[in-house]
Design a protein around this motif. Sequence first.
Motif, PDB file in Angstrom:
ATOM      1  N   GLY A  14       8.527   0.777   5.194  1.00 28.01           N
ATOM      2  CA  GLY A  14       8.775   2.214   5.222  1.00 28.01           C
ATOM      3  C   GLY A  14       7.966   2.983   4.192  1.00 28.01           C
ATOM      4  N   THR A  15       7.165   2.266   3.389  1.00 26.25           N
ATOM      5  CA  THR A  15       6.326   2.945   2.404  1.00 26.25           C
ATOM      6  C   THR A  15       5.247   3.754   3.111  1.00 26.25           C
ATOM      7  OG1 THR A  15       6.695   1.231   0.734  1.00 26.25           O
ATOM      8  CG2 THR A  15       4.733   2.612   0.462  1.00 26.25           C
ATOM      9  N   LYS A  16       5.150   5.037   2.764  1.00 29.39           N
ATOM     10  CA  LYS A  16       4.166   5.919   3.403  1.00 29.39           C
ATOM     11  C   LYS A  16       3.112   6.443   2.436  1.00 29.39           C
ATOM     12  CE  LYS A  16       7.163   7.279   7.186  1.00 29.39           C
ATOM     13  NZ  LYS A  16       7.886   8.377   7.846  1.00 29.39           N
ATOM     14  N   SER A  17       3.343   6.273   1.142  1.00 26.65           N
ATOM     15  CA  SER A  17       2.337   6.650   0.140  1.00 26.65           C
ATOM     16  C   SER A  17       2.762   6.061  -1.199  1.00 26.65           C
ATOM     17  CB  SER A  17       2.187   8.172   0.022  1.00 26.65           C
ATOM     18  OG  SER A  17       3.342   8.753  -0.559  1.00 26.65           O
ATOM     19  N   PHE A  18       1.858   6.189  -2.179  1.00 25.00           N
ATOM     20  CA  PHE A  18       2.139   5.703  -3.526  1.00 25.00           C
ATOM     21  C   PHE A  18       1.858   6.801  -4.548  1.00 25.00           C
ATOM     22  CE2 PHE A  18       0.856   1.857  -1.184  1.00 25.00           C
ATOM     23  CZ  PHE A  18       1.960   1.037  -1.431  1.00 25.00           C
ATOM     24  N   ILE A  34      -1.325   8.909  -2.813  1.00 24.50           N
ATOM     25  CA  ILE A  34      -2.212   7.765  -2.592  1.00 24.50           C
ATOM     26  C   ILE A  34      -1.798   7.158  -1.240  1.00 24.50           C
ATOM     27  CG2 ILE A  34      -2.936   5.490  -3.433  1.00 24.50           C
ATOM     28  CD1 ILE A  34      -2.042   6.451  -6.273  1.00 24.50           C
ATOM     29  N   PRO A  35      -2.717   7.025  -0.282  1.00 24.74           N
ATOM     30  CA  PRO A  35      -2.351   6.529   1.051  1.00 24.74           C
ATOM     31  C   PRO A  35      -1.699   5.145   1.006  1.00 24.74           C
ATOM     32  CG  PRO A  35      -4.563   7.448   1.067  1.00 24.74           C
ATOM     33  CD  PRO A  35      -4.147   7.379  -0.375  1.00 24.74           C
ATOM     34  N   ALA A  36      -0.835   4.890   1.983  1.00 21.79           N
ATOM     35  CA  ALA A  36      -0.070   3.638   2.028  1.00 21.79           C
ATOM     36  C   ALA A  36      -0.950   2.402   2.188  1.00 21.79           C
ATOM     37  CB  ALA A  36       0.953   3.699   3.159  1.00 21.79           C
ATOM     38  N   ASP A  37      -2.177   2.565   2.723  1.00 25.11           N
ATOM     39  CA  ASP A  37      -3.046   1.394   2.891  1.00 25.11           C
ATOM     40  C   ASP A  37      -3.894   1.111   1.652  1.00 25.11           C
ATOM     41  OD1 ASP A  37      -4.734   3.570   3.108  1.00 25.11           O
ATOM     42  OD2 ASP A  37      -5.723   2.907   4.951  1.00 25.11           O
ATOM     43  N   VAL A  38      -3.711   1.909   0.596  1.00 27.41           N
ATOM     44  CA  VAL A  38      -4.417   1.666  -0.672  1.00 27.41           C
ATOM     45  C   VAL A  38      -3.486   0.870  -1.580  1.00 27.41           C
ATOM     46  CG1 VAL A  38      -5.406   2.744  -2.733  1.00 27.41           C
ATOM     47  CG2 VAL A  38      -5.806   3.766  -0.479  1.00 27.41           C
ATOM     48  N   THR A  39      -3.931  -0.293  -2.012  1.00 24.72           N
ATOM     49  CA  THR A  39      -3.079  -1.132  -2.862  1.00 24.72           C
ATOM     50  C   THR A  39      -3.738  -1.468  -4.208  1.00 24.72           C
ATOM     51  OG1 THR A  39      -3.893  -3.116  -1.742  1.00 24.72           O
ATOM     52  CG2 THR A  39      -1.829  -2.160  -0.930  1.00 24.72           C
ATOM     53  N   SER A  40      -4.783  -0.728  -4.540  1.00 23.19           N
ATOM     54  CA  SER A  40      -5.398  -0.919  -5.859  1.00 23.19           C
ATOM     55  C   SER A  40      -6.229   0.312  -6.214  1.00 23.19           C
ATOM     56  CB  SER A  40      -6.280  -2.169  -5.887  1.00 23.19           C
ATOM     57  OG  SER A  40      -7.401  -1.998  -5.055  1.00 23.19           O
ATOM     58  N   LEU A  41      -6.418   0.486  -7.500  1.00 26.52           N
ATOM     59  CA  LEU A  41      -7.302   1.534  -8.015  1.00 26.52           C
ATOM     60  C   LEU A  41      -8.343   0.850  -8.884  1.00 26.52           C
ATOM     61  CD1 LEU A  41      -4.742   4.300  -9.103  1.00 26.52           C
ATOM     62  CD2 LEU A  41      -6.038   4.155  -6.966  1.00 26.52           C
ATOM     63  N   PRO A  42      -9.619   1.116  -8.655  1.00 29.64           N
ATOM     64  CA  PRO A  42     -10.652   0.495  -9.477  1.00 29.64           C
ATOM     65  C   PRO A  42     -10.670   1.095 -10.877  1.00 29.64           C
ATOM     66  CG  PRO A  42     -11.641   2.064  -7.975  1.00 29.64           C
ATOM     67  CD  PRO A  42     -10.190   1.998  -7.626  1.00 29.64           C
ATOM     68  N   GLU A  43     -11.253   0.397 -11.798  1.00 31.39           N
ATOM     69  CA  GLU A  43     -11.434   0.921 -13.147  1.00 31.39           C
ATOM     70  C   GLU A  43     -12.221   2.224 -13.053  1.00 31.39           C
ATOM     71  OE1 GLU A  43     -12.507  -0.966 -17.503  1.00 31.39           O
ATOM     72  OE2 GLU A  43     -13.482  -1.788 -15.730  1.00 31.39           O
TER      73      GLU A  43
END
Length: 196
Positions: free
Chosen positions: A78-82, A105-114
């Motif tokens: 049920g997660t739709k964003s972060f 942050i879109p739900a299909d994004v699971t990391s943030l780069p440095e």
Amino acid sequence: MNTATLSHKMHSNGKRSVAKLVAATTLTVISAMSSAAEFTLTSKTLQAGERMPQAHVYHGCGGENISPQLSWSGAPEGTKSFAVMVHDPDAPTGSGWWHWVVFNIPADVTSLPEGAGDPKNGLIPEAVQARNDYGAPGYGGACPPQGHGDHRYQFRVYALKVEELPLDENASAAKVGFNVNANKLAEAELEVTWGH
């Protein structure tokens, strides 16, 4: 069947029904706890409980002010964003200090780069980076008062049940936090320290 036997049978069936109900409820609670426990936040550039590397420290304290790499996994169904929020609860302000506030942050994004905390580089174009307590949008690194000892820096990612929060880059951290908590399905934390 006499009355005593019938009464005993009803009592036994009642006990079994209650036992089944308790077992089912316990299983549901354990399952929910397991799901929440699986949501984790990790980093290639930060180690939980350790000192923040100088690269992620604010300019005013001799750092490079680069946001760290972050990854998360195990978001609930049920997660739709972060949203990502970074807070120093030890800042001598009475309410801590917000170092980074990012949402949508879109739900299909699971990391943030440095370096994603610099809005100018466009590494997370869909997301909104609100002003930190330094007064600028994006990431602002650690920089507690000289001689104040080590402060804690709490990096948190939130799994939200909505695709977007109805806010923009001018929203205060408190307002973002209110909306995040109102729509939160789960959260995960990674804490580091820094002081001088």
